[in-house]
Write an enzyme that holds these catalytic residues in place. Structure first.
Site, PDB file in Angstrom:
ATOM      1  N   GLU A 223       0.820  -1.218   0.000  1.00  0.00           N
ATOM      2  CA  GLU A 223       0.000   0.000   0.000  1.00  0.00           C
ATOM      3  C   GLU A 223       0.854   1.268   0.000  1.00  0.00           C
ATOM      4  O   GLU A 223       0.464   2.285   0.583  1.00  0.00           O
ATOM      5  CB  GLU A 223      -0.956  -0.007   1.196  1.00  0.00           C
TER       6      GLU A 223
ATOM      7  N   GLU B 298      -5.406  -8.176   0.052  1.00  0.00           N
ATOM      8  CA  GLU B 298      -6.199  -7.917   1.262  1.00  0.00           C
ATOM      9  C   GLU B 298      -7.587  -7.489   0.814  1.00  0.00           C
ATOM     10  O   GLU B 298      -7.738  -6.738  -0.151  1.00  0.00           O
ATOM     11  CB  GLU B 298      -5.612  -6.783   2.120  1.00  0.00           C
TER      12      GLU B 298
END
Length: 488
Positions: free
Chosen positions: A334, A426
């Site tokens: 991320e 995720e």
């Protein structure tokens, strides 16, 4: 108001292009051209100001919009605009959003006929521009497209829809970027490649959550999501003891596939005050560590601490290589969000750190059991085809939104030029496997995050979990087979 733009999505790159009436495009024969490619279908444009407005309003003061205005005022959770598409023939369509974001990158929540379709990122733009929102599966007859506030503070000018072509065959080769990749790593990548587009592997973060699935659903995911977090030296020196490498060794004995993330506690500069405690040191706001400055000076103490930390994690990964365990390795996750320190200084330091880690782990430590997973979507963050095996994204749409995340999937396919596997590393809500098939969103695997995302019955209802884990296209642990010797 509904109008037509010729030339498909490529013709929507700028809102300044002419909007025309729906006159059929001339055929190749009419133009006197033979063997020409078929003309792209027209994109139908629907003006936001003609939609049903809730908590928002129409404005026309910003230049460059189409139609008579645009919709603004997305500043509360339930603010939205709903556009009706009448008389659709149905089928998959490419959806494009026409928007403006003068106050930085934002997200909007997309719904189709009242059902969640995930969040769409709206990159910063002071002028009206477009972004792909992926594919939508329209029903024959009337349909509605809703854009709900999400992050908010953006402006919607219009949407456009064009019939989506069939997805061409994937070009993924299954060849690892590390020429010295271990036989087990090569086999795992070949296994994933052979299943790509045919099925999706189930995954779950955290061993306690895997146990919950076993106790409540009577099955076991194929992939265990684990974390190198507590092996970070700045945590170890404060008393943490990592256990997930041991968990990976035990998981391998059961025949499961292992993926690791690393919530890398900053090597130095931990603020350690209420709300920014030392154990939150992977967050940008909990450390003063400057990754750009550290990388700029290899003689600096902070640069040497980066190497120290990479070396410490390499020692743990070596334990897994010694046990012939291939690892789906996802560090620097991320990064483009900026909320973790490795992404706080923008794309260039993040890419440099990735390459430093790849070089040190593969060339200095000789770790050949790793498949390298990049975890940011935007092209300017991508470190390069030569150091990435798999491209991926993390996605947390609203609770109960089981949409296929096709916009994100399509961006990742483009990022890897369809030569890299695409994974959902995720997620909060798990995409509905039926929708994945209908939308041709061929995620290689998913990993549901731990805790409430799995167990609270809201993010993922019990009924939905049972649907996912019993679906014929979803691979569970008992169906994995010998991925270490696939094709050998």
């Amino acid at each position: 108001m509904r109008t037509l733009v010729r030339g498909g999505l490529a013709g929507l790159a700028a809102l300044g292009l002419a909007v025309t009436a729906g006159t059929p495009a001339a055929t190749a024969e009419e133009e006197g051209v033979s063997d020409a490619a078929p003309a792209e279908a027209a994109a139908e444009v629907y003006e936001a100001e003609d939609g049903e407005l809730v908590g928002v309003n129409v404005d026309n003061t910003a230049p460059g919009h189409s139609g008579t205005g645009y919709v603004t005022g997305f500043d509360e959770e339930n603010d939205q605009v709903t556009l009706t598409i009448p008389d659709s023939p149905g089928g998959l369509h490419d959806l494009t959003l026409h928007y403006r974001t003068p106050n930085g990158q934002k997200n909007t929540v997309l719904q189709l006929n009242g059902s969640g379709m995930g969040e769409i990122t709206l990159p910063e733009s002071a002028e009206f521009t477009t972004v792909s929102a992926g594919r939508v599966l329209l029903e024959p007859g009337a349909n509605t497209v809703t854009l709900r506030s999400g992050w908010g503070w953006y402006e919607i000018d219009a949407i456009s829809l064009a019939p989506a072509p069939d997805r061409p065959p994937h070009q993924v080769t299954g060849e690892p970027v590390n020429p010295d990749a271990s036989p087990e790593a090569r086999s795992l990548l070949a296994y994933l490649t052979d299943h790509y587009g045919e099925s999706i592997l189930s995954g779950q973060q955290d061993m306690a959550s895997i146990e919950w699935i076993e106790e409540n659903l009577g099955t076991t995911p194929a992939i265990a999501g684990l974390d190198m977090m507590d092996y970070s030296p700045s945590r170890v020196e404060r008393g943490t003891v990592g256990v997930d490498v041991d968990n990976a060794l035990a998981w391998d004995e059961r025949g499961g596939i292992t993926t690791f993330v690393w919530h890398w506690n900053a090597p130095s500069g931990l603020i350690d005050e209420p709300g920014r405690e030392w154990y939150r040191g992977f967050y940008t706001d909990a450390t003063t560590f400057d990754v750009e400055a550290a990388l700029a000076d290899p003689t600096s103490e902070d640069y040497q601490l980066l190497l120290r930390d990479i070396d410490a994690i390499s020692a743990e990964l070596q334990r897994l290589e010694d046990a012939n365990i291939p690892v789906l390795w996802r560090p620097l996750h991320e990064a483009e969000g900026g909320w973790f320190w490795w992404g706080a200084k923008g794309p260039e330091p993040a890419k440099e750190l990735w390459r430093l880690m790849y070089q040190r782990m593969t060339e200095v430590h000789g770790l050949d059991n790793l498949l390298w997973i990049w975890n940011s979507v935007e092209p300017e963050w991508y470190p390069g085809d030569d150091v990435v095996d798999i491209v991926s994204a993390d996605s947390y749409p609203p609770a109960g939104d089981y949409g296929p995340l096709s916009a994100t999937y399509d961006k990742l396919v483009e990022l890897g030029q369809d030569r890299k596997l695409v994974a959902l590393t995720e997620c909060g809500p798990i995409p509905d496997p039926d929708l994945l098939e209908a939308y041709q969103a061929d995620w290689s695997w998913f990993v549901t995050w731990a805790g409430e995302f799995l167990t609270d019955g809201v993010w993922n209802s019990r009924e939905h979990l049972e649907h996912v884990y019993s679906h014929p296209n979803v691979i569970t642990l008992d169906e994995v087979g010998d991925f270490k010797n696939h094709g050998r």
